[in-house]
Design a protein around this motif. Structure first.
Motif, PDB file in Angstrom:
ATOM      1  N   ARG A  76       0.834  -1.206   0.000  1.00 60.70           N
ATOM      2  CA  ARG A  76       0.000   0.000   0.000  1.00 60.70           C
ATOM      3  C   ARG A  76       0.869   1.257   0.000  1.00 60.70           C
ATOM      4  O   ARG A  76       0.340   2.368   0.075  1.00 60.70           O
ATOM      5  CB  ARG A  76      -0.892   0.008   1.251  1.00 60.70           C
ATOM      6  CG  ARG A  76      -1.712  -1.262   1.464  1.00 60.70           C
ATOM      7  CD  ARG A  76      -2.861  -1.379   0.492  1.00 60.70           C
ATOM      8  NE  ARG A  76      -3.563  -2.647   0.674  1.00 60.70           N
ATOM      9  CZ  ARG A  76      -4.497  -2.872   1.611  1.00 60.70           C
ATOM     10  NH1 ARG A  76      -4.783  -1.913   2.472  1.00 60.70           N
ATOM     11  NH2 ARG A  76      -5.100  -4.036   1.680  1.00 60.70           N
ATOM     12  N   LEU A  77       2.192   1.092  -0.070  1.00 61.65           N
ATOM     13  CA  LEU A  77       3.071   2.255  -0.059  1.00 61.65           C
ATOM     14  C   LEU A  77       2.932   3.024  -1.365  1.00 61.65           C
ATOM     15  O   LEU A  77       2.837   2.419  -2.448  1.00 61.65           O
ATOM     16  CB  LEU A  77       4.531   1.826   0.116  1.00 61.65           C
ATOM     17  CG  LEU A  77       4.912   1.141   1.428  1.00 61.65           C
ATOM     18  CD1 LEU A  77       6.383   0.745   1.395  1.00 61.65           C
ATOM     19  CD2 LEU A  77       4.621   2.054   2.621  1.00 61.65           C
ATOM     20  N   PRO A  78       2.953   4.349  -1.316  1.00 57.18           N
ATOM     21  CA  PRO A  78       2.901   5.136  -2.557  1.00 57.18           C
ATOM     22  C   PRO A  78       4.079   4.791  -3.466  1.00 57.18           C
ATOM     23  O   PRO A  78       5.185   4.491  -2.994  1.00 57.18           O
ATOM     24  CB  PRO A  78       2.995   6.579  -2.060  1.00 57.18           C
ATOM     25  CG  PRO A  78       2.525   6.517  -0.628  1.00 57.18           C
ATOM     26  CD  PRO A  78       2.992   5.187  -0.118  1.00 57.18           C
ATOM     27  N   LEU A  91      14.183  -6.320  -4.682  1.00 56.87           N
ATOM     28  CA  LEU A  91      13.496  -5.781  -3.514  1.00 56.87           C
ATOM     29  C   LEU A  91      11.992  -5.756  -3.765  1.00 56.87           C
ATOM     30  O   LEU A  91      11.530  -5.246  -4.796  1.00 56.87           O
ATOM     31  CB  LEU A  91      14.007  -4.375  -3.202  1.00 56.87           C
ATOM     32  CG  LEU A  91      13.317  -3.620  -2.070  1.00 56.87           C
ATOM     33  CD1 LEU A  91      13.389  -4.416  -0.765  1.00 56.87           C
ATOM     34  CD2 LEU A  91      13.950  -2.237  -1.900  1.00 56.87           C
ATOM     35  N   ARG A  92      11.243  -6.329  -2.813  1.00 55.54           N
ATOM     36  CA  ARG A  92       9.784  -6.376  -2.929  1.00 55.54           C
ATOM     37  C   ARG A  92       9.171  -5.782  -1.660  1.00 55.54           C
ATOM     38  O   ARG A  92       9.566  -6.139  -0.549  1.00 55.54           O
ATOM     39  CB  ARG A  92       9.298  -7.815  -3.094  1.00 55.54           C
ATOM     40  CG  ARG A  92       9.806  -8.507  -4.337  1.00 55.54           C
ATOM     41  CD  ARG A  92       9.450  -9.991  -4.290  1.00 55.54           C
ATOM     42  NE  ARG A  92       8.015 -10.197  -4.182  1.00 55.54           N
ATOM     43  CZ  ARG A  92       7.283 -10.880  -5.066  1.00 55.54           C
ATOM     44  NH1 ARG A  92       7.855 -11.400  -6.138  1.00 55.54           N
ATOM     45  NH2 ARG A  92       5.993 -11.046  -4.888  1.00 55.54           N
ATOM     46  N   PHE A  93       8.196  -4.869  -1.849  1.00 59.28           N
ATOM     47  CA  PHE A  93       7.434  -4.333  -0.726  1.00 59.28           C
ATOM     48  C   PHE A  93       6.090  -5.045  -0.671  1.00 59.28           C
ATOM     49  O   PHE A  93       5.451  -5.266  -1.704  1.00 59.28           O
ATOM     50  CB  PHE A  93       7.227  -2.817  -0.890  1.00 59.28           C
ATOM     51  CG  PHE A  93       8.489  -2.014  -0.757  1.00 59.28           C
ATOM     52  CD1 PHE A  93       8.977  -1.685   0.499  1.00 59.28           C
ATOM     53  CD2 PHE A  93       9.182  -1.589  -1.881  1.00 59.28           C
ATOM     54  CE1 PHE A  93      10.141  -0.945   0.623  1.00 59.28           C
ATOM     55  CE2 PHE A  93      10.349  -0.846  -1.765  1.00 59.28           C
ATOM     56  CZ  PHE A  93      10.835  -0.532  -0.510  1.00 59.28           C
ATOM     57  N   HIS A  94       5.672  -5.401   0.541  1.00 60.24           N
ATOM     58  CA  HIS A  94       4.393  -6.088   0.709  1.00 60.24           C
ATOM     59  C   HIS A  94       3.734  -5.647   2.005  1.00 60.24           C
ATOM     60  O   HIS A  94       4.406  -5.449   3.020  1.00 60.24           O
ATOM     61  CB  HIS A  94       4.578  -7.610   0.770  1.00 60.24           C
ATOM     62  CG  HIS A  94       4.850  -8.245  -0.548  1.00 60.24           C
ATOM     63  ND1 HIS A  94       3.845  -8.576  -1.440  1.00 60.24           N
ATOM     64  CD2 HIS A  94       6.014  -8.624  -1.129  1.00 60.24           C
ATOM     65  CE1 HIS A  94       4.388  -9.128  -2.516  1.00 60.24           C
ATOM     66  NE2 HIS A  94       5.699  -9.176  -2.351  1.00 60.24           N
ATOM     67  N   LYS A  95       2.430  -5.513   1.953  1.00 60.79           N
ATOM     68  CA  LYS A  95       1.658  -5.414   3.193  1.00 60.79           C
ATOM     69  C   LYS A  95       1.540  -6.835   3.719  1.00 60.79           C
ATOM     70  O   LYS A  95       1.348  -7.780   2.954  1.00 60.79           O
ATOM     71  CB  LYS A  95       0.287  -4.823   2.927  1.00 60.79           C
ATOM     72  CG  LYS A  95      -0.573  -4.712   4.190  1.00 60.79           C
ATOM     73  CD  LYS A  95      -1.890  -4.020   3.901  1.00 60.79           C
ATOM     74  CE  LYS A  95      -2.781  -4.039   5.141  1.00 60.79           C
ATOM     75  NZ  LYS A  95      -2.110  -3.480   6.333  1.00 60.79           N
ATOM     76  N   SER A  96       1.664  -6.983   5.037  1.00 63.63           N
ATOM     77  CA  SER A  96       1.727  -8.346   5.556  1.00 63.63           C
ATOM     78  C   SER A  96       1.179  -8.447   6.966  1.00 63.63           C
ATOM     79  O   SER A  96       1.306  -7.520   7.771  1.00 63.63           O
ATOM     80  CB  SER A  96       3.179  -8.852   5.538  1.00 63.63           C
ATOM     81  OG  SER A  96       3.282 -10.112   6.159  1.00 63.63           O
ATOM     82  N   GLY A  97       0.587  -9.619   7.246  1.00 60.48           N
ATOM     83  CA  GLY A  97       0.146  -9.914   8.597  1.00 60.48           C
ATOM     84  C   GLY A  97       1.297 -10.278   9.507  1.00 60.48           C
ATOM     85  O   GLY A  97       1.105 -10.504  10.700  1.00 60.48           O
ATOM     86  N   THR A 123       8.172  -5.371   4.636  1.00 58.01           N
ATOM     87  CA  THR A 123       6.745  -5.123   4.814  1.00 58.01           C
ATOM     88  C   THR A 123       6.450  -3.638   4.968  1.00 58.01           C
ATOM     89  O   THR A 123       7.284  -2.867   5.461  1.00 58.01           O
ATOM     90  CB  THR A 123       6.216  -5.873   6.048  1.00 58.01           C
ATOM     91  OG1 THR A 123       6.802  -5.310   7.235  1.00 58.01           O
ATOM     92  CG2 THR A 123       6.553  -7.355   5.979  1.00 58.01           C
ATOM     93  N   ASP A 124       5.248  -3.269   4.551  1.00 56.48           N
ATOM     94  CA  ASP A 124       4.809  -1.878   4.717  1.00 56.48           C
ATOM     95  C   ASP A 124       4.856  -1.485   6.187  1.00 56.48           C
ATOM     96  O   ASP A 124       5.150  -0.339   6.532  1.00 56.48           O
ATOM     97  CB  ASP A 124       3.372  -1.716   4.202  1.00 56.48           C
ATOM     98  CG  ASP A 124       3.261  -1.948   2.705  1.00 56.48           C
ATOM     99  OD1 ASP A 124       4.300  -2.200   2.071  1.00 56.48           O
ATOM    100  OD2 ASP A 124       2.132  -1.894   2.190  1.00 56.48           O
ATOM    101  N   GLU A 125       4.535  -2.447   7.047  1.00 57.60           N
ATOM    102  CA  GLU A 125       4.473  -2.178   8.475  1.00 57.60           C
ATOM    103  C   GLU A 125       5.830  -1.759   9.037  1.00 57.60           C
ATOM    104  O   GLU A 125       5.907  -0.951   9.965  1.00 57.60           O
ATOM    105  CB  GLU A 125       3.958  -3.410   9.212  1.00 57.60           C
ATOM    106  CG  GLU A 125       2.486  -3.744   8.952  1.00 57.60           C
ATOM    107  CD  GLU A 125       2.243  -4.378   7.591  1.00 57.60           C
ATOM    108  OE1 GLU A 125       1.066  -4.507   7.204  1.00 57.60           O
ATOM    109  OE2 GLU A 125       3.223  -4.757   6.911  1.00 57.60           O
TER     110      GLU A 125
END
Length: 376
Positions: free
Chosen positions: A161-163, A192-198, A214-216
């Protein structure tokens, strides 16, 4: 004195002789003379060299059982009578029998075995994994990393969800740091991969160079590029030193040994790709990756102090999460910093990592070692 008279005068004991071919016992009288064990009974007349007899230890409970090299055996139900005869005949149990009958020897053997197994696990297995991985081409790392990523449970990694512009800035900052730290062409390949994650705020590297953040985690450090660069540099250290493949080799060897010892090979290899996706590295591997992060940050002119921010914030987050999970009641004392940790954390925040205090001290020392720019 004649041989017959000597035999009559020699100490003797009543025992059962088994020839090793039939289960039937033959009652015999045993005595020792001239380096031979003589057995006499109904239809039995044998002379066995003492060197070919494995004697039982004295003092143990129950019957005595002596084994012959031929496969035959001699058993005496009266242990006390046997021990008295053996002592009078000058017989000694074999070294193996004495060891088996001594608790000190048994305890010592068990302690030595535990020490050997522990040494092999701590030093031998890592050394073996390094040697094996050195023979494996990098293309294998890439394939294993792909399979591991595909095998992660559904819901672990979701679209970021990062811009887009923030992602680009972070990628560019890390690319610049890598370019400053390596001679052209020598930096390990990475994606490099960005992901929203639990999984929460975290980052981890897979064999072949895939680095997931992770986005977090980005949110946790308030988007600080220097902290993000430090975390990614740590993960690149795992990629460069092929820690994922080394962990895979170690797990495979341990699994194979366990299967040989306890049976059941089922699922040994089927679970390895998933294991790679969420297994923590050893403390030594983490220290090695921390060293790589420090080197890259210093070369890029980024203060390693930025990693202290990460450790402090991830520690506070983990403590808060653990306290909430435990359902702490109002008024209960909060855990000390670093006392509670989420056991399922991955990658850089995994529980197998060295203590936060140790790592923070190392990064602070590295920050102090950096030269101060002129004008400050």
């Amino acid at each position: 004195m004649s041989a017959v008279a000597a035999a009559t005068a020699s100490p003797h004991v009543e025992a059962d002789y088994f020839d090793g071919r039939q289960a039937r016992a033959h009652r015999v009288r045993a005595h020792v003379s001239g380096g031979q064990l003589y057995l006499r009974g109904n239809g039995i007349a044998l002379a066995v060299p003492l060197a070919q007899v494995q004697w039982p230890p004295a003092g143990q409970r129950g019957a005595r059982l002596a084994h012959f090299a031929s496969g035959a055996s001699l058993q005496c139900a009266d242990g006390a009578a046997w021990d008295a005869w053996a002592a009078a005949s000058g017989l000694e149990a074999s070294m193996v029998a004495r060891v088996e009958g001594s608790w000190r020897w048994v305890f010592g053997a068990v302690a030595a075995l535990v020490l050997l197994v522990g040494s092999l696990y701590v030093w031998g297995l890592p050394w073996l994994s390094r040697g094996v991985v050195a023979l494996v081409p990098l293309s294998v790392d890439e394939k294993v990393g792909e399979v591991a990523l595909e095998s992660l449970p559904d819901g672990w990694l979701e679209p970021t969800r990062l811009p887009a512009d923030q992602q680009q800035r972070l990628r560019a900052a890390f690319d610049r740091a890598v370019a400053a730290a390596f001679v052209p062409g020598e930096a390990p390949a990475y994606t490099l991969r960005f992901h929203k994650s639990g999984l929460g705020p975290n980052a981890f590297a897979l064999p072949g160079g895939t680095i997931v953040m992770t986005d977090e985690l980005v949110t946790l450090v308030a988007g600080r590029e220097d902290a993000i660069v430090g975390v990614l540099a740590h993960e690149l250290g795992h990629v460069r030193h092929r820690h994922g493949m080394r962990a895979l080799v170690q797990v495979t060897v341990l699994g194979a040994v366990s299967s040989l010892a306890f049976g059941d090979f089922s699922g040994l290899f089927a679970g390895l790709p998933v294991l790679l996706g969420h297994a923590g590295y050893s403390r030594d591997a983490e220290r090695e990756a921390d060293g790589e992060a420090i080197r890259i940050m210093q070369k890029a002119g980024v203060s390693p102090e930025a990693m202290v921010v990460f450790f402090e914030r991830i520690g506070a987050w983990a403590d808060e999460k653990a306290a909430g999970k435990a359902g702490r009641k109002e008024g209960e004392r909060k855990p000390e910093p670093g006392q509670a940790r989420e056991e399922s954390l991955l990658g850089i925040a995994f529980s197998s990592h060295p203590a936060d205090a140790e790592r923070i001290a190392r990064f602070r020392e590295a920050a102090r070692a950096m030269p101060t720019p002129i004008g400050r």
